[in-house]
Write an enzyme that holds these catalytic residues in place. Structure first.
Site, short mmCIF file in Angstrom:
data_model
loop_
_atom_site.label_atom_id
_atom_site.label_comp_id
_atom_site.label_asym_id
_atom_site.label_seq_id
_atom_site.Cartn_x
_atom_site.Cartn_y
_atom_site.Cartn_z
N GLU A 179 0.88 -1.16 0.00
CA GLU A 179 0.00 0.00 0.00
C GLU A 179 0.92 1.22 0.00
OE1 GLU A 179 -2.71 0.47 3.31
OE2 GLU A 179 -3.48 2.33 2.44
N ARG A 204 5.29 -12.71 9.57
CA ARG A 204 6.01 -11.50 9.20
C ARG A 204 7.36 -11.46 9.90
NH1 ARG A 204 4.04 -6.16 9.63
NH2 ARG A 204 2.16 -6.88 8.61
N LYS A 235 4.51 0.76 9.67
CA LYS A 235 4.65 1.99 8.91
C LYS A 235 4.15 3.18 9.71
CE LYS A 235 3.22 0.04 4.83
NZ LYS A 235 2.65 0.09 3.49
#
Ligand code: ATP
Ligand code: MG
Length: 561
Positions: free
Chosen positions: A42, A267, A277
């Protein structure tokens, strides 16, 4: 992709669980022998080392199975996204050594198609326009153990829903006035199946579609369908999406389109840093770091500026493998990978960070000798260079002790050491500042017969020191880094604290160093080993007049002072 650009896979490595799934699909002829993956960021921030893991995995699988890998921007939220991020993401993926060829896609390119998909659901009675506010929707969702409550708008007719949805698209309602929801099951044990929102109204310009749209699909409504449109065979994502998978599959099935297979892996978490982020953005916005590419950041651009190489990062991604359970990788492993890579390729030079002046009493006043030094003992083809040697030299302060205790094999009164690529010297006397008592200079004599190649050059002395010639050394700004956080897992803050409370106040230290003159021509991102200290990379701020070096990593697992 260049053939020699990606490190060969570790020979004999057994298949990871994703490769096993892919190979099983290839055996059974599913997807007509195609392997097609994608990396779907994204564009709402810069990529970090966790994304690098995902990039290496997706592009690596594409390459390994002669397949393809798309770069797809999941750009469904105009409020947080920006072209700045799109550009940085492309730069980072390329820099890591991967090539999406002509397959650069955007979920926003599919907005019309996604709108059509939503209409298919409405016509089937599988989606409805709901007038409840975001708060009301979340209050009526229930809890994992208590079913949710059905929306009073749930049983609108198909015609009414089509009409309202088209008016939503036409911009007739303000933000938040209405949403489109999938009609599934308000008592499903999976919260994501309780009539999730699939479209919302946002009157904000989108960085690609401008003001064409004021309704935007939710991530979950865009992601799987984009995978399907692109005929992705294996949609690899991180574990938190496991609970979204039933909804992913439900949408594909109800809309009646090609079904990719979603596979989740753990992850990457790295010790002593944060990876979300949102948090990285906070560090930038609140100026705890100098920017996204601050060399202390775990971002790809930060690691690049610090002096990391794509090869080291790819090797790291390969070494940690693919896990099914969340874990934290020790940052030392990343540092090991960059040391290994730079050891093979970085030229050695001598530089002194904490200078102590040495005067060679028996060395002629104006003589300058050019000493030959090996550029890289790991790589004979790197050749040799000349390093000027003269009467006054700098060595590291910590390489001298006036009153050594125990095992100290470096310079001290009456003792001999070797100066790397030069002579053996002996300490004769120490001159101190009469007021502070600080050592001002150390007087030594050199033994002219100990130059390399000379009869006495093999004489045994215990210590070898690096040095620079005072009058030839170049001054350089040296930036030394320590961990950005003081604790292994800053995300796991104790009561009343946040990760910000664990920022390391000493994570950056700036020094003036003295470096041998061969470095004069260096360019940003050139990498060198400062002998006995560590690996250094030329910073973007560096110029011919003002050299600036970042310490990438120390030689051993310790920090230069
Ligand atoms: P956030 O950091 O806010 O959680 P995100 O990292 O999930 O956001 P995306 O742009 O959605 O941001 O990520 C793109 C891809 O990278 C996704 O497929 C995601 O699963 C993967 N990814 C993100 N973080 C990691 C990580 N730490 N380790 C491995 N893969 C990751
Ligand atoms: Mg995400």
């Amino acid at each position: 992709m260049e053939e020699n650009n990606t490190k060969d896979e570790i020979p004999g490595r057994s298949l990871n669980f994703i490769e096993e799934i892919i190979e099983e699909d290839l055996r059974s002829g599913k997807n007509g022998n195609r392997v097609h993956t994608r990396f779907p960021p994204e564009p709402n921030g810069y990529l970090h080392i966790g994304h690098a893991k995902s990039i290496c995995l997706n592009f690596g699988l594409g390459k390994k199975y002669n397949g393809k890998t798309n770069l797809r921007f999941d750009d469904t939220n105009p409020v947080k996204e920006d072209v700045e991020y799109v550009d940085s993401i492309k730069e980072d993926v390329k820099w890591l050594g991967f090539d999406w060829e002509d397959r650069e896609f955007y979920a926003s390119d599919y907005f019309e198609q996604l709108y059509e998909f939503a209409l298919i659901l409405i016509r089937k009675g599988k989606a409805y326009v709901c007038d409840m506010s975001a708060d009301e929707i979340s209050e009526t969702r229930g809890t994992p153990t208590r079913p949710g409550k059905e929306s009073p708008f749930r049983n609108r007719t198909v015609d009414e829903n089509i009409d309202l949805f088209s008016h939503m698209r036409a911009g007739e309602f303000p933000d938040g006035a209405k949403v489109l929801r999938a009609k599934i099951d308000m008592s499903s044990p999976n919260m994501h199946m309780r009539d999730p929102i699939i479209y919302r109204i946002i009157h904000t310009s989108h960085h690609r579609t401008g003001d064409t749209w004021c309704i935007y699909p939710m991530y979950d409504f865009a992601h799987g369908q984009s995978d399907s449109i692109e005929k992705i065979t294996h949609s690899i994502c991180t574990l938190e999406f496991e609970v979204h998978r039933p909804f992913y599959d439900w949408l594909i099935q109800e809309i009646g389109i090609y079904a990719p297979r979603q596979i989740e892996f753990a992850r990457l978490n790295l010790s002593y840093t944060v990876m979300s982020k949102r948090k990285l953005l906070e560090l930038v916005q609140n100026k705890f770091v100098s920017g996204w590419d601050d060399p202390r950041m775990p971002t790809i651009c930060g690691l690049r500026r610090r002096g990391y190489t794509p090869e080291a990062i790819r090797n790291f991604a390969d070494t940690i493998g693919v896990a099914k359970r969340d874990n934290v990788i020790d940052i030392n492993l990343l540092e090991f990978c960059i040391r290994e890579d730079l050891n093979a390729r970085a030229s050695r030079v001598m530089g002194v960070l904490n200078p102590l002046k040495i005067v060679l009493d028996n060395f002629p006043e104006d003589l300058v000798e050019e000493m030959e030094a090996v550029n890289n003992p790991e790589n004979p083809s790197a050749g040799i260079r000349k390093v000027p040697f003269s009467k006054e030299l700098y060595i590291e302060e910590e390489d001298f002790m006036e009153n050594p205790q125990g095992k100290f094999f470096r310079l001290s009164p009456g003792k001999e050491v070797r100066l790397r690529s030069a002579y053996i010297i002996k300490c004769e006397s120490v001159i101190k500042d009469p007021i502070s008592g600080r050592i001002r200079e150390v007087h030594c004599t050199y033994d002219p017969l100990t130059k390399s190649g000379m009869p006495e050059s093999n004489r045994k002395v215990k210590g070898t020191l690096h040095w620079v010639s005072v009058k030839h050394a170049l001054k350089a700004e040296i930036r030394l880094y320590d961990r950005l956080f003081t604790v292994e897992n800053p995300d796991n803050a104790e009561e009343g604290k946040t990760y910000i409370d664990y920022l390391n106040p000493d994570s950056l230290q700036v020094k003036t160093g003295y470096i041998e003159p061969s470095v004069k021509q260096v360019l940003p991102l050139d990498k060198l080993q400062f002998e006995r200290l560590g690996y250094f990379s030329v910073d973007y701020d560096s110029t011919a007049e003002n050299l600036v070096f970042n310490c990438v990593v120390t030689l051993k697992d310790k920090r230069p002072k």
